[in-house]
Scaffold this motif. Structure first.
Motif, short mmCIF file in Angstrom:
data_model
loop_
_atom_site.label_atom_id
_atom_site.label_comp_id
_atom_site.label_asym_id
_atom_site.label_seq_id
_atom_site.Cartn_x
_atom_site.Cartn_y
_atom_site.Cartn_z
N ALA A 31 0.84 -1.20 0.00
CA ALA A 31 0.00 0.00 0.00
C ALA A 31 0.87 1.25 0.00
N ALA A 32 2.01 1.17 0.67
CA ALA A 32 2.95 2.28 0.76
C ALA A 32 4.16 1.96 -0.13
N GLN A 33 5.04 2.93 -0.24
CA GLN A 33 6.30 2.66 -0.94
C GLN A 33 7.23 1.94 0.03
N VAL A 34 7.74 0.80 -0.39
CA VAL A 34 8.70 0.03 0.41
C VAL A 34 9.87 -0.31 -0.49
N TRP A 35 11.06 -0.01 0.00
CA TRP A 35 12.29 -0.36 -0.72
C TRP A 35 13.00 -1.43 0.08
N LEU A 36 13.50 -2.45 -0.61
CA LEU A 36 14.19 -3.56 0.04
C LEU A 36 15.41 -3.91 -0.81
#
Length: 151
Positions: A57-62
């Motif tokens: 739902a949100a921006q997630v960087w991995l």
């Protein structure tokens, strides 16, 4: 690359004990958000499209680093809950061999913590997408380890 002091199951056991001390879902979500506050800042160089986790739902960087078959993960999010969720996953997975990551039953672990039930469907899907990205990195590292010549 630093190895975790405990096994993945021991780390899960510590998280379960922490979660069991909390009385309700609101306290558990606050605990997860607090975990996210402890994440090291993610360098701008890692905030690239290739490191974005789709389905959140949100921006997630991995991002991940490999040393042989051992993986270390770095992550961030623009949402406090997603940042907490990814911090929880990093506490379980980061610094571990790909084989240990792949052998771990994340669904059972997250169900035991009660996280999917405490989240909206969209956030639970995002949590599963984060686990999927971690497993993809582990599969790639495991394949590289299998393909490399024996020393």
């Amino acid at each position: 690359m630093t190895e975790p002091a405990s096994t993945i199951d021991e780390t899960l056991g510590e998280l379960i004990a922490d979660f069991d001390l909390l009385e309700d879902w609101e306290q558990r979500i606050e605990y997860v958000i607090d975990l996210g506050k402890g994440l090291a800042p993610l360098p701008d160089a890692d905030r690239i499209e290739a490191n974005k986790v789709p389905g959140c739902a949100a921006q997630v960087w991995l991002a991940d680093d490999r040393d042989g078959d051992r993986l270390t993960f770095r992550a961030d999010s623009d949402s406090a809950i997603s940042k907490g969720n990814v911090a929880l996953l990093l506490s379980l997975y980061s610094g571990r061999p790909a084989s240990e990551i792949l052998a771990f039953d994340a669904k059972a672990a997250l169900d035991r913590l009660g996280l999917p039930q405490a989240l909206t469907r969209q956030r639970a899907n995002g949590l599963n997408a984060m686990v999927g990205r971690i497993r993809q990195a582990a599969m790639a590292a495991d394949q590289n380890a299998l393909g490399s010549p024996a020393s």
